[in-house]
Design an enzyme around this catalytic site. Structure first.
Site, mmCIF file in Angstrom:
data_model
loop_
_atom_site.group_PDB
_atom_site.id
_atom_site.type_symbol
_atom_site.label_atom_id
_atom_site.label_comp_id
_atom_site.label_asym_id
_atom_site.label_seq_id
_atom_site.Cartn_x
_atom_site.Cartn_y
_atom_site.Cartn_z
ATOM 1 N N HIS A 1 14.874 24.354 6.764
ATOM 2 C CA HIS A 1 14.423 23.652 5.556
ATOM 3 C C HIS A 1 15.550 22.790 4.994
ATOM 4 O O HIS A 1 15.370 21.608 4.708
ATOM 5 C CB HIS A 1 13.948 24.683 4.535
ATOM 6 C CG HIS A 1 13.295 24.097 3.327
ATOM 7 N ND1 HIS A 1 12.281 23.168 3.392
ATOM 8 C CD2 HIS A 1 13.512 24.309 1.992
ATOM 9 C CE1 HIS A 1 11.892 22.834 2.179
ATOM 10 N NE2 HIS A 1 12.631 23.498 1.311
ATOM 11 N N GLU B 1 10.085 21.486 10.548
ATOM 12 C CA GLU B 1 9.074 21.121 9.555
ATOM 13 C C GLU B 1 8.312 19.849 9.914
ATOM 14 O O GLU B 1 7.503 19.367 9.120
ATOM 15 C CB GLU B 1 9.727 20.960 8.178
ATOM 16 C CG GLU B 1 10.355 22.242 7.671
ATOM 17 C CD GLU B 1 10.888 22.155 6.247
ATOM 18 O OE1 GLU B 1 11.000 23.205 5.600
ATOM 19 O OE2 GLU B 1 11.192 21.033 5.791
ATOM 20 N N SER C 1 11.821 19.135 -0.665
ATOM 21 C CA SER C 1 11.130 20.366 -1.027
ATOM 22 C C SER C 1 10.222 20.106 -2.232
ATOM 23 O O SER C 1 9.347 19.248 -2.177
ATOM 24 C CB SER C 1 12.159 21.476 -1.282
ATOM 25 O OG SER C 1 11.554 22.738 -1.319
#
Length: 708
Positions: A649, A621, A539
């Site tokens: 995520h 993603e 992230s």
């Protein structure tokens, strides 16, 4: 080419897992902590030890960790434990006698993992992957608990009593229950749902027959289907907990004795005393939503002024210990070295609050019970427990330890180090050395990001197992990123804050400079080999890896588990993200934004990439990672990418986490220690990457890095 299973591929980092401890046959056996005398003696840590810890509350901060009965005799929590072999979780509701008079008891066992959802870029109910099992809620009489349990993809309210009868679901629930409360008289449950989400999803299903209209409902980075737009209304109804019948009579939710109307609307923290005194925390300047907060205290209808610095941010907890005695918990920050401190303020006395004690441990979800403060507690080397704190000394009495076996696992030593970078920005990190470390040893070092607090498991996102890396001979710097830019904290809204952060990549520059200073500090201890440093990130941490690889030659290997800030994100992420990006100052799709993106983009710097990069990303993603991977491959950079299905995520499948853990350790073992992976296919691929990298370095040596 024959493909080897993950366990074979990475056997060299998981030897001994099968014999480390017996695997109980049922969830009841797996959930209840074993007796301390069942320990087998000191042993090395394994990936399975970390993945299969008994957990409660949110991993990232211990909020919603447990709840205390009205009479202060019991604590209740939802306990979960992963099972790598079956790629599943055991989940149960546990009752704990606070005085230790009885062993922990399972009141319910079953259900599925509940994952957190959020609205992002105008899209509702985006699943993050973080666990949000929710806190059980006590009835006002303390005889029953309401809790969330997910079965067959729907989160419902369940109720169980303390009388030994089995838990039962509240009938008639169709939509996910987002919140539970009891009515003041205990006759009803207040259930919060979002039926509009189901209605909008049904409309999108019907739209499929004629083709989806492409608009800001698309989150293209995750899938090719529109999503309901936010915000959607929440609906709270009062229901009979036995029949599920909706009740129309107005009954406020139970908030505790005398506290129903005391909390100010702008309060971010609040504590009300039975005597009517109030303490709350609110923004010092409402026009600066990211700015500092201030403590307010009101007694006898008169606000008391606290001019001491401890009455400003960061305040993490408030409790009335007596009618005139307020306990204030100051939270840890990058600037204070990650230390949490407790203060006592006698509000009638003409003196400032008095410091009681401070600690580098993570203390969270603290609650008063019968005159004591109970907290979820973690240290750098000890997973989460529940303890009773002595507020005068900071001493702790154990209440519940779900992982007593971890006391026998041999861990690396941890030293908290602090630094100030060249711009005067302070931060800290935890330097972990291998259990085998001896004076004079110099170890390769891995950077794990981007918050360092509590038990050092796998960094933010839990993808890089710190103590497993230490067992393999690596030093690990668990890096705490610095506090935000002062200008960002003074911004009036999120768009203004983001514009400040991305102008000249100011935020990324600030984080990298602090990290660079932290590496210098770690190297200065004499235990680090400065020529063998690797970096990891997830992230925000993955964005820091991007920036670091573009601006430094310190790193000899890297791994990321999400990706990436690239020009293509302006269309890959979908129209909603593109609209937000435009407000932040990102160049629009189709424009020549190379000058803007060059300092951050790996794709635009692919021709100079010389650092072996492992990418392990979620299927939701992977579109965002495609541009980076394609550019690196096209320019011959040493890169591999793995994609994990049915993930968000944050990855939640235990089998996937095992693969990410063990492959990451093997990657750094190969590049920094020249240790081949056990799987011949991986060894062949990685060896070919190494030979190609050596040839590239001969043709074109690494040029000096551009410092931001």
């Amino acid at each position: 080419m024959v493909k080897c299973a993950v366990a074979c591929l990475l056997l060299n980092v998981s030897v001994g897992i099968a014999v480390a401890h017996a695997t109980p046959a049922t969830c009841i056996e797996r959930l209840l902590p074993p007796p301390r005398e069942a320990a087998a003696g000191p042993r090395a840590i394994t990936a399975q030890d970390l993945i299969e810890l008994r957990d409660f509350g949110r991993v990232e901060g211990a909020t919603e960790a447990f709840s205390i009965s009205p009479d202060g005799r019991y604590a209740a929590l939802t306990l979960r434990r992963a099972d790598v072999a079956t790629d599943s979780y055991c989940i149960g509701l546990v009752l704990i006698a606070i005085d230790g008079s009885a062993q922990p008891k399972l009141l319910d066992v079953g259900g599925e993992l509940i994952l957190s959802v959020t609205d992002i870029f105008g899209i509702e109910a985006v699943v993050t992957g973080a666990v949000k099992q929710g806190n059980p809620v006590w009835s006002p009489d303390g005889q029953s608990l309401a809790f969330l349990r997910r079965d067959q993809g729907v989160s419902r309210a369940w109720v169980v009593g303390l009388d030994g009868r089995p838990a039962t679901p509240v009938p008639g629930q169709v939509d996910d229950v987002l919140g539970i409360a009891w009515s003041e008289d205990g006759r009803s449950l207040l259930l919060t749902t979002m039926p509009a989400l189901r209605a909008q999803s049904a409309e999108i299903d019907r739209e499929a027959a004629t083709g989806y209209f492409y608009d800001e409902r698309f989150r293209l980075s995750a899938d090719a289907r529109p999503h309901p737009r936010s915000p959607l209304p929440r609906l709270t109804v009062r229901v009979d907990p036995v029949t599920g019948a909706v009740r129309d009579e107005p009954q406020p939710a139970s908030t505790g004795p005398g506290l129903s109307n005391l909390r100010p609307n702008n309060a971010t923290l609040f504590a009300g005393s039975p005597a009517g005194n109030r303490a709350w925390v609110a923004l010092a300047n409402p026009a600066q939503p990211f700015g500092g907060a201030k403590l307010h205290v009101e007694a006898g209808g008169r606000e008391l002024i606290c001019a001491d610095a401890i009455c400003n941010s960061p305040i993490a907890g408030l409790w009335w210990f007596s009618p005139d005695e307020l306990i204030v918990m100051r939270g840890s920050t990058s600037s204070n070295g990650g230390r949490t401190a407790f203060f006592r303020w006698h509000i009638r006395a003409d003196r400032p609050p008095v410091r009681l004690f401070e600690t580098t441990d993570l203390l969270a979800s603290c609650q008063l019970a019968a005159g004591s403060l109970l907290c979820a507690r973690e240290s750098a080397t000890r997973p989460r427990t529940i303890v009773e704190l002595d507020l005068n000394t900071g001493d702790a009495r154990p209440i519940f330890d779900p992982n007593p076996h971890m006391a026998d696992v041999v861990l690396g030593s941890v030293q908290r180090i602090r630094w100030v970078d060249g711009n005067g920005v302070p931060s800290f990190g935890d330097l972990v050395l291998p259990p085998s470390h001896k004076a004079g040893d110099k170890h390769p070092m891995i950077i794990v990001q981007y918050l360092s607090r509590g038990f050092l498991r796998g960094g933010t996102g839990d993808d890089y197992p710190i103590q497993l890396l230490a067992t393999h001979g690596f030093a690990v710097l668990s890096f705490q990123k610095p506090e935000p830019l002062p200008a960002m904290l003074a911004a009036g809204d999120e768009n203004a804050a983001q514009r400040i952060n991305v102008t000249g990549w100011a935020e990324r520059t600030r984080i990298f400079r602090s990290l660079d200073a932290g590496i210098d500090t770690a190297v200065s201890t004499g235990s680090i080999d400065p020529d063998r440093i690797g970096i990891t990130g997830f992230s925000d941490g993955a964005s820091t890896v991007q920036f670091a690889l573009n601006h430094s030659n310190r790193f000899k290997a890297a791994a990321i588990s999400s990706c990436c800030d690239e020009p293509g994100m302006m269309f890959v992420a979908g129209p909603s993200y593109a609209s937000s990006g435009a407000r932040w100052g990102y160049p629009p799709a189709g424009s020549d934004g190379r000058a803007f993106w060059k300092p951050q983009s790996l794709a635009l710097n692919a021709d100079g990439m010389r650092v072996p990069l492992l990418m392990q990303v979620s299927d939701s993603e992977v579109r965002g990672a495609a541009e980076t991977f394609a550019a690196l491959k096209a320019h011959g950079a040493p890169v591999e990418m793995y994609v994990f299905p049915d993930e968000n995520h944050i990855k939640s499948h235990p089998a996937h986490r095992f693969a990410v853990y063990t492959r990451g350790v093997a990657w750094f073992d190969f590049w920094l220690n020249s240790k081949p992976p056990i799987d011949p296919d991986a060894n062949m691929r990685w060896s070919e990457l190494r030979e190609e990298l050596i040839a590239r370095l001969r043709r074109k040596p690494v040029s000096p890095a551009r410092r931001p």
